[in-house]
Design an enzyme around this catalytic site. Structure first.
Site, PDB file in Angstrom:
ATOM      1  N   ARG A 177      31.685 -14.663  29.788  1.00 35.56           N
ATOM      2  CA  ARG A 177      30.939 -13.644  30.559  1.00 35.56           C
ATOM      3  C   ARG A 177      29.585 -14.164  31.041  1.00 35.56           C
ATOM      4  NH1 ARG A 177      30.328  -7.104  29.683  1.00 35.56           N
ATOM      5  NH2 ARG A 177      28.859  -6.829  31.387  1.00 35.56           N
ATOM      6  N   ARG A 223      24.488   8.908  18.576  1.00 38.17           N
ATOM      7  CA  ARG A 223      25.256   7.669  18.325  1.00 38.17           C
ATOM      8  C   ARG A 223      26.415   7.476  19.303  1.00 38.17           C
ATOM      9  NH1 ARG A 223      24.544   9.502  12.931  1.00 38.17           N
ATOM     10  NH2 ARG A 223      22.731   8.461  12.041  1.00 38.17           N
ATOM     11  N   HIS A 276      15.682  -7.179  42.061  1.00 34.75           N
ATOM     12  CA  HIS A 276      16.554  -7.977  41.200  1.00 34.75           C
ATOM     13  C   HIS A 276      17.479  -8.878  42.032  1.00 34.75           C
ATOM     14  CE1 HIS A 276      19.125  -8.994  37.795  1.00 34.75           C
ATOM     15  NE2 HIS A 276      20.173  -8.598  38.494  1.00 34.75           N
ATOM     16  N   LYS A 309      34.805  -9.278  38.356  1.00 35.82           N
ATOM     17  CA  LYS A 309      34.025  -8.879  37.175  1.00 35.82           C
ATOM     18  C   LYS A 309      34.950  -8.323  36.092  1.00 35.82           C
ATOM     19  CE  LYS A 309      29.969  -7.002  35.237  1.00 35.82           C
ATOM     20  NZ  LYS A 309      28.592  -6.578  35.369  1.00 35.82           N
ATOM     21  N   HIS A 354      20.628 -16.034  37.356  1.00 33.42           N
ATOM     22  CA  HIS A 354      19.820 -15.014  36.693  1.00 33.42           C
ATOM     23  C   HIS A 354      18.719 -15.597  35.814  1.00 33.42           C
ATOM     24  CE1 HIS A 354      22.949 -12.460  38.216  1.00 33.42           C
ATOM     25  NE2 HIS A 354      22.485 -11.385  37.627  1.00 33.42           N
ATOM     26  N   GLU A 371      30.005 -10.910  25.784  1.00 39.72           N
ATOM     27  CA  GLU A 371      29.348 -12.144  26.196  1.00 39.72           C
ATOM     28  C   GLU A 371      29.158 -13.140  25.050  1.00 39.72           C
ATOM     29  OE1 GLU A 371      26.404 -11.776  29.372  1.00 39.72           O
ATOM     30  OE2 GLU A 371      25.385 -13.526  28.551  1.00 39.72           O
ATOM     31  N   GLU A 414      24.592 -10.334  44.616  1.00 44.17           N
ATOM     32  CA  GLU A 414      25.577 -10.287  43.518  1.00 44.17           C
ATOM     33  C   GLU A 414      27.000 -10.439  44.060  1.00 44.17           C
ATOM     34  OE1 GLU A 414      24.540 -10.436  40.421  1.00 44.17           O
ATOM     35  OE2 GLU A 414      22.795  -9.136  40.093  1.00 44.17           O
ATOM     36  N   ASN A 451      25.975 -14.573  34.962  1.00 43.63           N
ATOM     37  CA  ASN A 451      24.513 -14.702  35.057  1.00 43.63           C
ATOM     38  C   ASN A 451      24.094 -15.883  35.916  1.00 43.63           C
ATOM     39  OD1 ASN A 451      23.480 -12.515  33.539  1.00 43.63           O
ATOM     40  ND2 ASN A 451      24.332 -13.493  31.722  1.00 43.63           N
ATOM     41  N   HIS A 480      15.449 -13.972  36.540  1.00 46.13           N
ATOM     42  CA  HIS A 480      14.703 -13.122  35.596  1.00 46.13           C
ATOM     43  C   HIS A 480      13.270 -13.611  35.451  1.00 46.13           C
ATOM     44  CE1 HIS A 480      18.516 -11.433  33.408  1.00 46.13           C
ATOM     45  NE2 HIS A 480      18.314 -10.876  34.587  1.00 46.13           N
ATOM     46  N   LYS A 482      27.177  -3.210  30.243  1.00 45.58           N
ATOM     47  CA  LYS A 482      25.840  -3.638  29.813  1.00 45.58           C
ATOM     48  C   LYS A 482      24.863  -2.530  30.174  1.00 45.58           C
ATOM     49  CE  LYS A 482      25.932  -8.666  29.913  1.00 45.58           C
ATOM     50  NZ  LYS A 482      25.375  -9.875  30.550  1.00 45.58           N
TER      51      LYS A 482
HETATM   52  P1  NAD Z   1      17.746   0.298  41.868  1.00 46.78           P
HETATM   53  O1  NAD Z   1      18.505   1.066  40.885  1.00 46.78           O
HETATM   54  O2  NAD Z   1      16.278   0.173  41.673  1.00 46.78           O
HETATM   55  O3  NAD Z   1      18.045   0.893  43.307  1.00 46.78           O
HETATM   56  C1  NAD Z   1      17.414   0.334  44.417  1.00 46.78           C
HETATM   57  C2  NAD Z   1      16.636   1.360  45.251  1.00 46.78           C
HETATM   58  O4  NAD Z   1      17.552   2.052  46.096  1.00 46.78           O
HETATM   59  C3  NAD Z   1      15.923   2.417  44.451  1.00 46.78           C
HETATM   60  O5  NAD Z   1      14.723   2.750  45.098  1.00 46.78           O
HETATM   61  C4  NAD Z   1      16.898   3.586  44.512  1.00 46.78           C
HETATM   62  O6  NAD Z   1      16.271   4.834  44.297  1.00 46.78           O
HETATM   63  C5  NAD Z   1      17.416   3.460  45.906  1.00 46.78           C
HETATM   64  N1  NAD Z   1      18.740   4.006  46.148  1.00 46.78           N
HETATM   65  C6  NAD Z   1      19.810   3.964  45.327  1.00 46.78           C
HETATM   66  N2  NAD Z   1      20.891   4.416  45.955  1.00 46.78           N
HETATM   67  C7  NAD Z   1      20.488   4.786  47.198  1.00 46.78           C
HETATM   68  C8  NAD Z   1      21.159   5.312  48.327  1.00 46.78           C
HETATM   69  N3  NAD Z   1      22.475   5.500  48.322  1.00 46.78           N
HETATM   70  N4  NAD Z   1      20.439   5.580  49.431  1.00 46.78           N
HETATM   71  C9  NAD Z   1      19.100   5.346  49.464  1.00 46.78           C
HETATM   72  N5  NAD Z   1      18.424   4.807  48.441  1.00 46.78           N
HETATM   73  C10 NAD Z   1      19.110   4.531  47.330  1.00 46.78           C
HETATM   74  O7  NAD Z   1      18.293  -1.219  41.996  1.00 46.78           O
HETATM   75  P2  NAD Z   1      19.755  -1.863  41.966  1.00 46.78           P
HETATM   76  O8  NAD Z   1      19.643  -3.059  42.805  1.00 46.78           O
HETATM   77  O9  NAD Z   1      20.805  -0.878  42.232  1.00 46.78           O
HETATM   78  O10 NAD Z   1      19.908  -2.302  40.449  1.00 46.78           O
HETATM   79  C11 NAD Z   1      19.068  -3.264  39.880  1.00 46.78           C
HETATM   80  C12 NAD Z   1      19.095  -3.080  38.386  1.00 46.78           C
HETATM   81  O11 NAD Z   1      20.413  -3.326  37.906  1.00 46.78           O
HETATM   82  C13 NAD Z   1      18.192  -4.044  37.648  1.00 46.78           C
HETATM   83  O12 NAD Z   1      17.465  -3.338  36.680  1.00 46.78           O
HETATM   84  C14 NAD Z   1      19.150  -5.015  37.000  1.00 46.78           C
HETATM   85  O13 NAD Z   1      18.659  -5.549  35.805  1.00 46.78           O
HETATM   86  C15 NAD Z   1      20.346  -4.144  36.763  1.00 46.78           C
HETATM   87  N6  NAD Z   1      21.606  -4.885  36.650  1.00 46.78           N
HETATM   88  C16 NAD Z   1      22.384  -4.594  35.592  1.00 46.78           C
HETATM   89  C17 NAD Z   1      23.600  -5.222  35.467  1.00 46.78           C
HETATM   90  C18 NAD Z   1      24.520  -4.830  34.344  1.00 46.78           C
HETATM   91  O14 NAD Z   1      25.518  -5.513  34.129  1.00 46.78           O
HETATM   92  N7  NAD Z   1      24.250  -3.768  33.651  1.00 46.78           N
HETATM   93  C19 NAD Z   1      24.024  -6.158  36.412  1.00 46.78           C
HETATM   94  C20 NAD Z   1      23.188  -6.433  37.485  1.00 46.78           C
HETATM   95  C21 NAD Z   1      21.975  -5.776  37.602  1.00 46.78           C
HETATM   96  N1  GLY Z   2      25.664  -8.855  35.321  1.00 43.05           N
HETATM   97  C1  GLY Z   2      26.078  -9.706  34.258  1.00 43.05           C
HETATM   98  C2  GLY Z   2      27.077  -9.082  33.353  1.00 43.05           C
HETATM   99  O1  GLY Z   2      27.470  -7.962  33.501  1.00 43.05           O
HETATM  100  O2  GLY Z   2      27.489  -9.740  32.430  1.00 43.05           O
END
Ligand code: NAD
Ligand code: GLY
Length: 362
Positions: free
Chosen positions: A239, A119, A263, A225, A246, A235, A183, A243, A250, A141
């Site tokens: 907030r 938890r 993404h 942010k 997005h 949100e 972003e 998006n 999405h 998130k």
């Molecule tokens: P990812 O985590 O898939 O990373 C991208 C690629 O780069 C992967 O292959 C990873 O292994 C590689 N990688 C990571 N760091 C590296 C480095 N330093 N050197 C070499 N390779 C590296 O993608 P992302 O773009 O980081 O994240 C996308 C995800 O984030 C999506 O799932 C999206 O929904 C989520 N997201 C979440 C929020 C939130 O608020 N929580 C906001 C935006 C996006």
């Molecule tokens: N990436 C959108 C949020 O964090 O609200």
């Protein structure tokens, strides 16, 4: 440099600098003594996990590691369960600290594991992509995808600290750097036109990864942010502006199959579509749409939407967008912009959305 995210007792710093992962001082304020677990993936772990383990070695008695498969298509229950399997098989207690070492996929899944194991256990974000440094690691998130919808299962759960080591961006593939720039660009039209101007003026420096330019982009993005999340952590209102792009994005990710478009690529193209919708609604002029399309394109991102269905492409987009978390009673709600760095949420008639999709897709 450091940006504080102000959430009362859940406040925490976002530390931004070079050479942070290997420095024990980076982690000095984290409660120590017990067990840590580094969660990473098969790509990032060989690059940075040992450096992190050595930096943590003086603080924790035991350091475990779990290495996940790499890719958006693995942001699933099955992969999440690998983290729980590791925690349980090592008999980790509720003081165990999780370290999310990787991009947004690792960060979102580790955060969700931290939110739900016993938890709730503490966790630290160590984002290693530009996208995760400017967005996903900040704000709490967490979650996973469902085949029927992106990020549909999850929790709001804040980390204790975010560590943005700019050196990690040196090993990032070019396509991933561009995805992160989507972003970064996002913050301009929704909150800060001066930042959009700065991005336009410094795009070439960002693309060749000048550390000073990246540092400013990460810092300003995190400041914006943090300012938004501090007003509306869960949100219920403002907030949602984070998006921007997005809703269309999405739909592209789910419609193409997770991982086919990154993404950030989907968000970049989605921002152009959302700007076009804002224009059709009379909120922004065509010049601003062109300006946004240009900066997205200069970042190396696609600006023409993919066809998701050969017969009724717009219908498929609409179907996918109806499962967006911002939808209410089946009505899709879009983040729209006014060209003066304000964004808001509103619905639009299906016929208008269809015309935008037709105009913006291949
Ligand atoms: P990812 O985590 O898939 O990373 C991208 C690629 O780069 C992967 O292959 C990873 O292994 C590689 N990688 C990571 N760091 C590296 C480095 N330093 N050197 C070499 N390779 C590296 O993608 P992302 O773009 O980081 O994240 C996308 C995800 O984030 C999506 O799932 C999206 O929904 C989520 N997201 C979440 C929020 C939130 O608020 N929580 C906001 C935006 C996006
Ligand atoms: N990436 C959108 C949020 O964090 O609200």
């Amino acid at each position: 440099m450091s940006v504080r995210i102000d959430l009362g007792e859940r406040s925490y710093p976002i530390v931004i600098a070079s050479d942070l992962i290997g420095d024990p001082a980076t982690f000095s304020e984290i409660p120590c003594g017990g067990t840590a677990m580094i969660v990473s993936n098969v790509t990032v772990a060989p690059l940075y996990a040992e450096r992190l383990r050595l930096a943590l070695a003086g603080k924790f008695k035991t350091i475990h590691a779990v290495t996940l498969p790499d890719g958006e298509e693995y942001k699933t229950w099955q992969t999440l369960n690998l983290i729980f399997d590791a925690l349980l098989s090592h008999e980790c207690d509720r003081k165990t600290v999780l370290f999310a070492l990787g991009g947004g996929v690792v960060g979102d899944m580790t955060g969700f594991a931290a939110a739900s194991y016993m938890r709730g256990i503490p966790f630290v974000q160590v984002p290693t992509t530009l996208l995760s440094q400017v967005d996903s690691s900040v704000g709490g998130k967490t979650g996973i995808n469902h085949p029927l919808g992106k990020n549909m299962i999850g929790a709001f759960y804040q980390p204790m600290r975010v560590v943005c080591d700019l050196d990690t961006l040196k090993t990032l593939p070019t396509r991933e750097l561009s995805a992160g720039l989507a972003e970064v660009i996002k913050y301009g039209p929704i909150a800060d036109l001066a930042f959009l101007e700065w991005i336009e003026a410094n795009m070439d420096r960002l693309l060749v990864r000048e550390v000073d330019a990246l540092a400013y982009a990460v810092q300003r993005s995190c400041q914006i942010k943090a300012w938004v999340v501090a007003q509306d952590e869960r949100e219920s209102g403002v907030r949602a502006i984070l998006n921007f792009g997005h809703t269309f994005g999405h739909a592209i990710e789910a419609g193409m199959g997770y991982g086919v478009w990154l993404h950030g690529e989907a968000v970049g193209c989605g921002m152009v579509m959302a700007a076009q919708l804002s224009c059709e609604l009379g909120l922004v002029d065509a010049d601003f749409v062109r300006r946004l399309r240009t900066v997205v394109q200069r970042a190396g991102l696609p600006v023409v939407g993919p066809r998701l269905n050969p017969v009724d492409n717009a219908g498929r987009y609409l179907e996918l967008m109806r499962v967006d978390k911002k939808a209410e009673a089946g009505e899709i709600r879009f983040v729209v912009i006014d060209g003066l760095s304000h964004a808001s949420l509103r619905g639009a008639p299906d016929a208008l959305v269809r015309s935008v999709i037709d105009a913006c897709c291949a």
